[in-house]
Design a protein around this motif. Structure first.
Motif, PDB file in Angstrom:
ATOM      1  N   ARG A  70       2.205  34.047 -10.687  1.00 53.53           N
ATOM      2  CA  ARG A  70       1.656  33.848  -9.342  1.00 53.53           C
ATOM      3  C   ARG A  70       1.945  32.441  -8.823  1.00 53.53           C
ATOM      4  N   ARG A  71       1.780  31.432  -9.672  1.00 49.29           N
ATOM      5  CA  ARG A  71       2.065  30.058  -9.248  1.00 49.29           C
ATOM      6  C   ARG A  71       3.553  29.875  -8.936  1.00 49.29           C
ATOM      7  N   HIS A  72       4.391  30.537  -9.694  1.00 46.75           N
ATOM      8  CA  HIS A  72       5.826  30.427  -9.430  1.00 46.75           C
ATOM      9  C   HIS A  72       6.178  31.044  -8.078  1.00 46.75           C
ATOM     10  N   GLU A  84       4.170  31.270  -5.522  1.00 50.03           N
ATOM     11  CA  GLU A  84       3.634  30.379  -4.485  1.00 50.03           C
ATOM     12  C   GLU A  84       4.544  29.171  -4.274  1.00 50.03           C
ATOM     13  N   LEU A 126       1.406  22.630  -6.188  1.00 48.64           N
ATOM     14  CA  LEU A 126       1.811  23.934  -6.720  1.00 48.64           C
ATOM     15  C   LEU A 126       2.619  23.780  -8.005  1.00 48.64           C
ATOM     16  N   GLY A 159       0.244  23.027 -10.727  1.00 51.03           N
ATOM     17  CA  GLY A 159      -0.455  24.254 -11.130  1.00 51.03           C
ATOM     18  C   GLY A 159       0.421  25.148 -11.990  1.00 51.03           C
ATOM     19  N   LEU A 160       1.714  25.209 -11.630  1.00 53.95           N
ATOM     20  CA  LEU A 160       2.636  26.007 -12.444  1.00 53.95           C
ATOM     21  C   LEU A 160       2.784  25.411 -13.837  1.00 53.95           C
ATOM     22  N   ALA A 194      -0.209  26.269 -15.809  1.00 54.26           N
ATOM     23  CA  ALA A 194      -0.174  27.678 -16.220  1.00 54.26           C
ATOM     24  C   ALA A 194       0.715  27.861 -17.443  1.00 54.26           C
TER      25      ALA A 194
END
Length: 224
Positions: free
Chosen positions: A41-43, A45, A70, A73-74, A77
C-alpha cells in the motif's frame, strides 16, 4: 508391573507447550502478511504521488515533504516485514524445540506401552501353559492319552479314538438287534397261528416224557 505411565502429566505439559509455540508461529506469520500488505500500500501511494513540475515554491516544497514522508513510511513497512520474519523464525525454532521435547516423552510412553503389551502376552502364555499342564495331569489321572485320546476298553472306559468307540458301539447294537426275534407284521393272523402251533407241538412233545416218568415211578413203588 505398573501399567500407568508415570510421565503422562509431563507429556500433556509438553503437548501444551507445543500448541502454544504453534500458535505463536501462526500469529507471527499473520504479522508478516500484514506488514507485506502495508508495504504494498505504501509503495502504491508513493508511486501515485509524482513530484510537481510547476507551481509555487511552497507547493513544490510541500509535495517533496509528502513524498519523503511516504518514502519513510515505505521504509518502515519494509523494516516491519523484516522484523516479523525474524520473529517468525525464532517462533519456528521454539516450536521445533517443543516438538523435540514432546517427541522424547512420547518415545518413553511408546516403550512403556510396548513393555506392558509384552508383559500381558507373557502372562497370557503362562496361563495357557498352566491350563495345558493341568489338563494333561487330569487326563493322565484318568488314563487318557492327551494327544490321541486312546484308552484300553472303548466301551467301558471310553478308551480309543472317537472312530473306534463309534465302531464298537455300532457292533454291539447290531449284535443286540440280531438276537431279537423277528415278526412279520404283514399278516398278524398267520403270525398268531404259527405261534400257537409251535406251543401245541412243544406241549405234545413234553407229555410222553411226563408219562414215562409216571410209569417209572409206579414200577418202583410196586417193587418196593
Amino acid at each position: 508391573m505398573n501399567r500407568f505411565f508415570r510421565l503422562a502429566p509431563v507429556l500433556r505439559a509438553r503437548k501444551a507447550q507445543e500448541d502454544v509455540a504453534r500458535g505463536a508461529v501462526l500469529q507471527s506469520q499473520a504479522e508478516i502478511r500484514h506488514a507485506q500488505a502495508l508495504v504494498k500500500r505504501r509503495h502504491l501511494e508513493l508511486t501515485g504521488s509524482d513530484a510537481p513540475t510547476e507551481g509555487t515554491a511552497r507547493a513544490m516544497v510541500a509535495s517533496l515533504v509528502a513524498r519523503q514522508s511516504l518514502a519513510a513510511g515505505l521504509f518502515d513497512a519494509h523494516r516491519m516485514v523484516a522484523e516479523a520474519e525474524e520473529a517468525t523464525q525464532e517462533k519456528m525454532d521454539e516450536l521445533a524445540d517443543a516438538a523435540k521435547r514432546r517427541r522424547a516423552v512420547e518415545l518413553l510412553a511408546e516403550r512403556h506401552a510396548e513393555a506392558v503389551r509384552r508383559h500381558d502376552l507373557a502372562l497370557d502364555q503362562q496361563n495357557l501353559d498352566e491350563l495345558a499342564v493341568t489338563a494333561k495331569a487330569r487326563n493322565a489321572a484318568r488314563g487318557v492319552d492327551g494327544l490321541r485320546e486312546e484308552r484300553a476298553n472303548p466301551l467301558r472306559h471310553g478308551h480309543g479314538s472317537a472312530a473306534d468307540r463309534e465302531a464298537a458301539s455300532r457292533a454291539v447294537a447290531n449284535s443286540v438287534a440280531a438276537q431279537r426275534p423277528t415278526y412279520d407284521l404283514a399278516d398278524p393272523a398267520q403270525t398268531l397261528a404259527a405261534r400257537r402251533a409251535a406251543l401245541l407241538s412243544a406241549q405234545q412233545t413234553a407229555r410222553p416224557a411226563d408219562l414215562s416218568d409216571d410209569s417209572t415211578d409206579d414200577d418202583n413203588r410196586s417193587r418196593a
